[in-house]
Design an enzyme around this catalytic site. Structure first.
Site, short mmCIF file in Angstrom:
data_model
loop_
_atom_site.label_atom_id
_atom_site.label_comp_id
_atom_site.label_asym_id
_atom_site.label_seq_id
_atom_site.Cartn_x
_atom_site.Cartn_y
_atom_site.Cartn_z
CB SER A 7 2.40 -4.86 -12.36
OG SER A 7 1.95 -3.62 -11.92
NE ARG B 77 4.88 6.22 -3.89
CZ ARG B 77 4.74 5.42 -4.93
NH1 ARG B 77 5.64 5.38 -5.89
NH2 ARG B 77 3.67 4.65 -5.02
CD GLN C 297 3.57 -0.33 -5.00
OE1 GLN C 297 3.79 0.32 -3.98
NE2 GLN C 297 3.74 0.16 -6.22
CG ASP D 277 -0.98 2.93 -11.49
OD1 ASP D 277 -0.98 3.54 -10.39
OD2 ASP D 277 -0.36 1.88 -11.68
NE ARG E 209 1.13 5.31 -13.70
CZ ARG E 209 1.61 4.30 -14.43
NH1 ARG E 209 1.55 4.36 -15.74
NH2 ARG E 209 2.14 3.24 -13.86
C1 S3P Z 1 1.46 -1.69 -8.38
C2 S3P Z 1 0.45 -1.40 -7.51
C3 S3P Z 1 -0.18 -0.08 -7.38
C4 S3P Z 1 0.13 0.80 -8.58
C5 S3P Z 1 1.57 0.74 -8.98
C6 S3P Z 1 1.98 -0.67 -9.33
C7 S3P Z 1 2.02 -3.04 -8.40
O1 S3P Z 1 0.33 0.56 -6.22
O2 S3P Z 1 -0.24 2.13 -8.31
O3 S3P Z 1 1.81 1.58 -10.09
O4 S3P Z 1 2.76 -3.40 -9.36
O5 S3P Z 1 1.74 -3.80 -7.47
P1 S3P Z 1 -0.28 0.31 -4.75
O6 S3P Z 1 -0.02 -1.08 -4.39
O7 S3P Z 1 0.44 1.27 -3.85
O8 S3P Z 1 -1.74 0.65 -4.86
#
Ligand code: S3P
Length: 441
Positions: free
Chosen positions: A25, A125, A171, A321, A398
């Site tokens: 991230s 998605r 996200q 995650d 994963r």
């Molecule tokens: C992430 C947010 C999460 C996570 C992803 C990384 C990010 O997703 O599952 O692996 O870096 O902001 P969501 O925002 O869809 O929950």
């Protein structure tokens, strides 16, 4: 190259120090923000996985140059309005939901058409969760069946928005924050709790952001547009990659591990809190704060008397995650574990809730499901002897890594396909399990 892993032996006891690669991230955010800064940013310990390499390729296509010097990536940024685009630009975002959603936030002021596309998993998605708020800014964006490919045409006449992020998606929150950065006026966000790396980076870069937290929601205000200067950043290790080694150690016999220099931002440490509630004794050593992010070494020892958990729903986002690997611990725990409202898991790289439940059933664990709530009937004596084949999980990295940990701790003869899936987030995974003594082919 053969694309499956054969595991026929449990791992023997180990006592080791390891490092895992940089946080995904933070790596993606650092690359994207560096492309918007003014000057040369220097990022060390950047995760070199496909999601991040695709992020670098994307900013290059949009006009930012980068160079790698030893362990350092130097990225040239020319400010918020500097994207230089070829006509009919197509941008490939691979497997990365974070990259695809955040880049849409950065394209809101580009007044020509850009097409964003991804791999098979990403094309399944949901992107309406991000196109809907972006349209309110005044952006023209079209999806294919609510997903990628998407075409976006930005505008010079962006309007600030009031946005309620109610999925707990970092996200979505971050994409709107990036769009707000380019928009004249104050964008107001009320967001269900999710990882807060973008907020911390904004604060650190002196971007005008106001934050207020309540128990359930974060309130964010961004006053744009706001150019900012280039920066240096040393990316700490990824707790989501560490999670596989935490559980590998916990479920092995007489073993211990020290995982060095990991980001332990409280919005990411759900796995530690959940496992400690289940009787693990995972501790942090050498705690420090780096640019607002908490960092520490994680110490874990094997534990035989794991107990079940009634996982409080508020912990879901900080372990979002990690549930596949947490389910594996629940399978070995004494008692029935319950997890609630995990619908978001089915929106990940693969439908992880469905896949996780099928996996547990396949290894003989009883699971009851009511919509998005599940009960896992743990068995501390769980030992596997049969043959297991893992296939058709949309190359979800994963799922691959969780299956490997199951094979190394529970026994059985395993053939796990799609080994190349680890390139998405953790290319060194196999190297590290071998270093711990795993016998794999
Ligand atoms: C992430 C947010 C999460 C996570 C992803 C990384 C990010 O997703 O599952 O692996 O870096 O902001 P969501 O925002 O869809 O929950």
């Amino acid at each position: 190259m053969k694309n499956f892993l054969v595991i026929n032996n449990k791992i023997k006891s180990f006592n080791k120090n390891i490092t895992v690669s940089g946080d995904k991230s933070l790596s993606i955010r650092a690359v994207l923000l560096a492309s918007q800064a003014i000057g040369k940013s220097r990022i060390s310990n950047l995760l070199e996985s496909e999601d991040v390499l695709n992020s670098l390729k994307v900013i290059k296509k949009l006009g930012s140059n980068f160079k790698k010097k030893n362990n350092l990536y130097e990225i040239d940024g020319y400010g918020l309005n500097s994207f230089y685009l070829k006509k009919k630009l197509r941008i490939y975002t691979g497997n990365s939901g974070t990259l695809a959603r955040l880049i849409l936030g950065l394209l809101v002021n580009v007044n020509q058409e850009v097409k964003i596309y991804g791999d098979k998993s990403l094309s399944k998605r949901d992107f309406s969760r991000i196109s809907n708020p972006l349209k309110v800014f005044g952006v023209n964006i079209k999806l294919s069946n609510n997903s990628l490919p998407a075409t976006i045409i930005g505008t010079k006449y962006l309007r600030p928005i009031n946005y309620f992020e109610n999925l707990g998606s970092a996200q979505c929150k971050s994409a709107i924050m990036l769009a707000a950065l380019k928009t004249n006026g104050v964008t107001k966000i009320k967001a269900k709790k999710s990882r807060n790396h973008t907020e911390l980076l904004f604060q650190n870069l002196n971007i005008p952001i106001k934050l207020k937290k309540t128990k359930k929601f974060d309130f964010i205000e961004i006053n744009g547009p706001s150019n900012f200067s280039s920066f240096n950043y040393n990316i700490p290790g990824d707790i989501s990659s560490s999670a596989f080694f935490i559980v590998l150690t916990l479920l092995s016999k007489n073993s211990s591990i020290l995982i060095k220099n990991i980001n332990i931002n409280p919005s990411r440490t759900g796995i530690i809190k959940i496992l400690n509630k289940m009787n693990a004794n995972i501790t942090f050593k050498n705690k420090k704060v780096y640019k607002g992010e908490a960092v520490a070494d994680i110490f874990v020892k094997s534990k035989s008397n794991i107990k079940s958990i009634k996982c409080p729903e508020y912990m879901n986002s900080s372990a979002i995650d990690e549930f596949l690997i947490i389910f594996l611990v629940a399978a070995k725990a004494k008692g029935i574990s319950t997890f609630k409202n995990l619908g978001e898991l089915n929106k990940k790289e693969s439908p992880r809730l469905d896949i996780g439940i099928n996996f547990l059933k396949k290894i003989g664990v009883k699971v009851l499901r009511k919509k998005n709530d599940i009960q896992i009937y743990g068995n501390p004596k769980l030992k596997l002897k049969d043959e297991y084949i893992m296939k058709d999980f949309l190359k979800d990295h994963r799922v691959f890594m969780m299956s490997s940990v199951a094979a190394l701790t529970l026994g059985g003869k395993w053939k796990i396909y799609d080994q190349d899936s680890i390139k998405t987030s953790f290319p060194n995974f196999i190297k590290i399990i071998k270093k711990l003594g795993a016998i794999i082919n």
